[in-house]
Design a protein around this motif. Structure first.
Motif, PDB file in Angstrom:
ATOM      1  N   GLY A 139     -10.031  -6.715   5.387  1.00 15.22           N
ATOM      2  CA  GLY A 139      -9.840  -5.428   5.585  1.00 15.22           C
ATOM      3  C   GLY A 139      -8.753  -4.905   6.679  1.00 15.22           C
ATOM      4  N   LEU A 140      -8.819  -5.605   7.578  1.00 18.61           N
ATOM      5  CA  LEU A 140      -7.734  -5.156   8.782  1.00 18.61           C
ATOM      6  C   LEU A 140      -6.366  -5.864   8.240  1.00 18.61           C
ATOM      7  N   ALA A 141      -6.418  -6.750   7.605  1.00 19.78           N
ATOM      8  CA  ALA A 141      -5.043  -7.087   6.874  1.00 19.78           C
ATOM      9  C   ALA A 141      -4.439  -5.965   5.744  1.00 19.78           C
ATOM     10  N   LEU A 142      -5.397  -5.313   4.867  1.00 16.34           N
ATOM     11  CA  LEU A 142      -5.168  -4.424   4.140  1.00 16.34           C
ATOM     12  C   LEU A 142      -4.548  -3.117   5.071  1.00 16.34           C
ATOM     13  N   THR A 143      -5.155  -2.802   6.237  1.00 12.33           N
ATOM     14  CA  THR A 143      -4.637  -1.774   7.022  1.00 12.33           C
ATOM     15  C   THR A 143      -3.268  -2.192   7.355  1.00 12.33           C
ATOM     16  N   LYS A 144      -2.861  -3.326   7.859  1.00 15.59           N
ATOM     17  CA  LYS A 144      -1.339  -3.753   8.079  1.00 15.59           C
ATOM     18  C   LYS A 144      -0.475  -3.396   6.958  1.00 15.59           C
ATOM     19  N   TYR A 145      -0.851  -3.941   5.523  1.00 15.05           N
ATOM     20  CA  TYR A 145      -0.057  -3.780   4.695  1.00 15.05           C
ATOM     21  C   TYR A 145       0.128  -2.426   4.377  1.00 15.05           C
ATOM     22  N   ASN A 146      -0.713  -1.546   4.717  1.00 15.43           N
ATOM     23  CA  ASN A 146      -0.429  -0.139   4.259  1.00 15.43           C
ATOM     24  C   ASN A 146       0.339   0.423   5.408  1.00 15.43           C
ATOM     25  N   LYS A 147       0.544   0.028   6.556  1.00 20.28           N
ATOM     26  CA  LYS A 147       1.102   0.443   7.607  1.00 20.28           C
ATOM     27  C   LYS A 147       2.721   0.032   7.177  1.00 20.28           C
ATOM     28  N   VAL A 148       2.971  -1.200   6.675  1.00 21.95           N
ATOM     29  CA  VAL A 148       4.419  -1.571   6.153  1.00 21.95           C
ATOM     30  C   VAL A 148       4.679  -0.622   5.037  1.00 21.95           C
ATOM     31  N   LEU A 149       3.650  -0.291   4.166  1.00 22.06           N
ATOM     32  CA  LEU A 149       4.236   0.688   3.219  1.00 22.06           C
ATOM     33  C   LEU A 149       4.406   1.999   3.565  1.00 22.06           C
ATOM     34  N   GLU A 150       3.921   2.362   4.692  1.00 19.33           N
ATOM     35  CA  GLU A 150       4.328   3.707   5.262  1.00 19.33           C
ATOM     36  C   GLU A 150       5.761   3.671   5.726  1.00 19.33           C
ATOM     37  N   GLN A 151       6.386   2.483   6.102  1.00 22.79           N
ATOM     38  CA  GLN A 151       7.759   2.357   6.667  1.00 22.79           C
ATOM     39  C   GLN A 151       8.508   1.984   5.603  1.00 22.79           C
ATOM     40  N   ASP A 152       8.049   1.118   4.664  1.00 20.59           N
ATOM     41  CA  ASP A 152       9.084   0.788   3.357  1.00 20.59           C
ATOM     42  C   ASP A 152       8.140   0.931   2.400  1.00 20.59           C
ATOM     43  N   PRO A 153       8.029   1.833   1.288  1.00 19.51           N
ATOM     44  CA  PRO A 153       7.257   2.127   0.091  1.00 19.51           C
ATOM     45  C   PRO A 153       7.463   1.030  -0.737  1.00 19.51           C
ATOM     46  N   ASP A 154       8.741   0.476  -0.852  1.00 18.29           N
ATOM     47  CA  ASP A 154       9.057  -0.543  -1.945  1.00 18.29           C
ATOM     48  C   ASP A 154       8.889  -1.877  -1.640  1.00 18.29           C
ATOM     49  N   HIS A 155       8.337  -2.075  -0.352  1.00 18.79           N
ATOM     50  CA  HIS A 155       8.259  -3.535   0.291  1.00 18.79           C
ATOM     51  C   HIS A 155       7.422  -4.371  -0.724  1.00 18.79           C
ATOM     52  N   TYR A 156       7.889  -5.423  -1.666  1.00 17.23           N
ATOM     53  CA  TYR A 156       7.188  -6.078  -2.804  1.00 17.23           C
ATOM     54  C   TYR A 156       6.156  -6.834  -2.351  1.00 17.23           C
ATOM     55  N   GLU A 157       6.146  -7.565  -1.066  1.00 19.78           N
ATOM     56  CA  GLU A 157       5.207  -8.518  -0.761  1.00 19.78           C
ATOM     57  C   GLU A 157       3.896  -7.734  -0.284  1.00 19.78           C
ATOM     58  N   ALA A 158       4.307  -6.409   0.270  1.00 20.82           N
ATOM     59  CA  ALA A 158       3.279  -5.726   0.845  1.00 20.82           C
ATOM     60  C   ALA A 158       2.559  -5.056  -0.271  1.00 20.82           C
ATOM     61  N   LEU A 159       3.148  -4.515  -1.354  1.00 22.46           N
ATOM     62  CA  LEU A 159       2.740  -3.890  -2.411  1.00 22.46           C
ATOM     63  C   LEU A 159       1.760  -4.933  -3.216  1.00 22.46           C
ATOM     64  N   HIS A 160       2.068  -6.083  -3.516  1.00 29.63           N
ATOM     65  CA  HIS A 160       1.311  -6.925  -4.255  1.00 29.63           C
ATOM     66  C   HIS A 160       0.017  -7.569  -3.592  1.00 29.63           C
ATOM     67  N   SER A 161       0.264  -7.692  -2.180  1.00 31.38           N
ATOM     68  CA  SER A 161      -0.744  -8.229  -1.251  1.00 31.38           C
ATOM     69  C   SER A 161      -1.786  -6.992  -1.081  1.00 31.38           C
ATOM     70  N   ALA A 162      -1.381  -5.680  -0.827  1.00 35.90           N
ATOM     71  CA  ALA A 162      -2.342  -4.665  -1.006  1.00 35.90           C
ATOM     72  C   ALA A 162      -3.177  -4.213  -2.127  1.00 35.90           C
ATOM     73  N   SER A 163      -2.463  -4.662  -3.086  1.00 40.01           N
ATOM     74  CA  SER A 163      -3.215  -4.363  -4.321  1.00 40.01           C
ATOM     75  C   SER A 163      -4.210  -5.366  -4.633  1.00 40.01           C
ATOM     76  N   PHE A 164      -3.876  -6.596  -4.481  1.00 32.00           N
ATOM     77  CA  PHE A 164      -4.977  -7.737  -4.526  1.00 32.00           C
ATOM     78  C   PHE A 164      -6.162  -7.492  -3.482  1.00 32.00           C
ATOM     79  N   LEU A 165      -5.671  -7.038  -2.358  1.00 35.43           N
ATOM     80  CA  LEU A 165      -6.844  -6.776  -1.410  1.00 35.43           C
ATOM     81  C   LEU A 165      -7.715  -5.679  -1.890  1.00 35.43           C
ATOM     82  N   TYR A 166      -6.945  -4.510  -2.450  1.00 38.55           N
ATOM     83  CA  TYR A 166      -7.897  -3.582  -2.986  1.00 38.55           C
ATOM     84  C   TYR A 166      -8.803  -3.973  -4.106  1.00 38.55           C
ATOM     85  N   SER A 167      -8.373  -4.785  -4.849  1.00 35.32           N
ATOM     86  CA  SER A 167      -9.108  -5.179  -5.969  1.00 35.32           C
ATOM     87  C   SER A 167     -10.531  -6.167  -5.333  1.00 35.32           C
TER      88      SER A 167
END
Length: 250
Positions: free
Chosen positions: A39-67
């Motif tokens: 849950g905390l990791a997902l929060t960090k990935y979302n913060k990355v996407l706030e700064q860089d909306p196209d950050h590939y690793e953050a996108l696929h990592s956040a997707s997996f954690l939401y699932s």
């Protein structure tokens, strides 16, 4: 006025100094995932996407954690919100890097989760896309254990659809993708375990495929391995309990 301006300048400096860079956020997210603090990791990935909306690793990592996190929720409506978010992020990941396995893998996961809580029509409609995304992930990365696992699940689900679901597929979609079987599911799960040995979920699902394929001795042997395996994920204790119940019923 001068003092007030100085105060605001200091606050701005403190704010900038306290903000984490994308690299720091990604490193922190990985540490949290390694410690099962998803849950905390997902929060960090979302913060990355706030700064860089196209950050590939953050996108696929956040997707997996939401699932994954959505699957643990009890309410269907909340699950749906998480799974739809996972699908959206997966689509963005595929767009950000269309020749890497992870975007396709997390899309297959998200769509599989959506199908689990959907009606039979939506579940059947998603079947071809789940298979296509999992197979594309494997095409880009042949040793992708997670994609092999998803493909195994696809085979089990499609091979054992009810008569009503098969009839609906024929009427609405002209049939289902061909080639699904319990034997193929077993092969896929074995590949998943080849590339990620000892993973509790893969062993448990392999045991289930053995049951569908009327190989109860192999199912019992695999379930015993599940029960004896040391838990690595927060989901493992529950899976091990289910394995014990399945073993008792065989």
């Amino acid at each position: 006025m001068k003092k007030l301006l100085t105060f605001f300048c200091l606050m701005a400096i403190i704010s900038v100094a306290g903000a984490q860079s994308v690299e720091e956020l990604m490193a922190s997210a990985q540490r949290l995932r390694n410690n099962n603090n998803e849950g905390l990791a997902l929060t960090k990935y979302n913060k990355v996407l706030e700064q860089d909306p196209d950050h590939y690793e953050a996108l696929h990592s956040a997707s997996f954690l939401y699932s994954r996190l959505g699957h643990r929720l009890s309410e269907k409506d909340k699950k749906s919100v998480y799974f739809r978010k996972a699908k959206d992020l997966a689509a963005r990941a595929k767009k950000a890097n269309p020749t890497d396995a992870e975007g396709y893998f997390v899309m297959s996961v998200a769509m599989g989760r959506i199908a689990l809580i959907a009606g039979s029509k939506e579940r059947v409609a998603a079947s071809a896309d789940i298979k296509e995304n999992a197979e594309t992930a494997i095409r880009y990365k042949g040793d992708h254990a997670g994609a092999w696992h998803i493909l195994g699940r696809w085979n089990v689900k499609v091979a054992n659809l009810s008569f009503a679901e098969r009839a609906a597929a024929n009427v609405l979609f002209g049939g289902l993708p061909e080639g699904a079987s319990n034997e193929n599911a077993i092969n896929c799960y074995q590949n998943a375990l080849k590339y990620n040995p000892g993973y509790v979920l893969y062993m448990y699902d392999l045991a289930g495929a053995y049951v569908y394929n009327k190989q109860k001795d192999k199912a019992r042997a695999m379930l015993k391995k599940v029960i004896a395996a040391p838990p690595k994920s927060v989901d493992d204790p529950a899976i091990k309990e289910e394995a014990a119940m399945m073993l008792e019923s065989l």
